[in-house]
Design an enzyme around this catalytic site. Structure first.
Site, PDB file in Angstrom:
ATOM      1  N   HIS A   1     -14.775 -18.310  44.814  1.00  0.00           N
ATOM      2  CA  HIS A   1     -14.119 -17.016  44.631  1.00  0.00           C
ATOM      3  C   HIS A   1     -13.516 -16.520  45.939  1.00  0.00           C
ATOM      4  O   HIS A   1     -12.426 -15.946  45.963  1.00  0.00           O
ATOM      5  CB  HIS A   1     -15.143 -16.015  44.098  1.00  0.00           C
TER       6      HIS A   1
ATOM      7  N   GLU B   1     -19.880 -18.301  36.722  1.00  0.00           N
ATOM      8  CA  GLU B   1     -20.824 -17.524  37.528  1.00  0.00           C
ATOM      9  C   GLU B   1     -22.153 -18.270  37.630  1.00  0.00           C
ATOM     10  O   GLU B   1     -22.540 -19.000  36.709  1.00  0.00           O
ATOM     11  CB  GLU B   1     -21.073 -16.155  36.891  1.00  0.00           C
TER      12      GLU B   1
END
Length: 208
Positions: free
Chosen positions: A179, A137
């Protein structure tokens, strides 16, 4: 990671379930050897990337595994938090969130590890991809290119190069993906402002 609104809702329940999260983590730590196929010992606070710090995600947000012995690790999935660093850490520590990633990279270059690489983090929204990948992330919002700082790119590239080196992952767009590129994903991260050419160049330079 999910939408900003969903994260805010889930974080609101953190205080109610904190005690249960701690109890669950302790019971898993004590009983890892009872689970079939999981053999590698775990030490609380142990790190896979030397430049990281440790904050444990709730055990509800990841699954014990024995990677790469039980699942081959051959992908890195790039995410954007859609929130700040502190709220992202809190979300992964919240057992109601049902998602986590192995690492969060802050805009100043700090790296936080929250799930061990040998375990399966729930980050990609796809079981097969979760089992074969490391999730990273990045603090920021997909609509704000200024969030992707030089320090963030440099720290993430060092992390990705370290992962690629240890698992023999090629540093290309087939093996480092966003993602949004995961089959079945309904997310947009890292978005159009993520500079893939720059990122792959930085990773590649560190692997030479």
């Amino acid at each position: 990671m999910g939408s900003r609104g969903r994260r805010a809702f889930l974080i609101g329940g953190l205080g109610v379930v904190a005690a249960g999260a701690v109890a669950g983590r302790d019971s898993i730590a004590r009983g890892w050897w009872l689970l079939p196929g999981v053999r590698k010992p775990r030490q609380e606070g142990a790190l896979d990337h030397a430049g990281a710090s440790w904050s444990a995600a709730s055990p509800a947000n990841w699954r014990l595994a024995d990677r790469p012995d039980d699942y081959r690790v051959d992908r890195i999935v790039i995410h954007v938090t859609q929130g700040d660093f502190a709220s992202s850490v809190e979300a992964f520590q919240n057992p109601w969130h049902k998602a986590s990633a192995h690492y969060i990279v802050r805009q100043d270059g700090h790296v936080e590890q929250m799930v061990r690489e040998l375990d399966v983090a729930f980050h990609a929204g796809n079981r097969s991809m979760n089992e074969r990948s490391i999730g990273i992330e990045h603090e920021g919002f997909v609509t704000r290119p200024q969030d992707f700082t030089d320090a963030l790119y440099a720290a993430s590239a060092r992390l990705a190069a370290d992962i690629c080196r240890r698992y023999g992952i090629p540093a290309d767009r087939k093996h480092l993906l966003g993602h949004s590129e995961v089959p079945g994903a309904d997310h947009t991260d890292p978005g159009q402002h993520w500079d893939w050419d720059r990122y792959l160049r930085l990773v590649g330079e560190l692997l030479r």
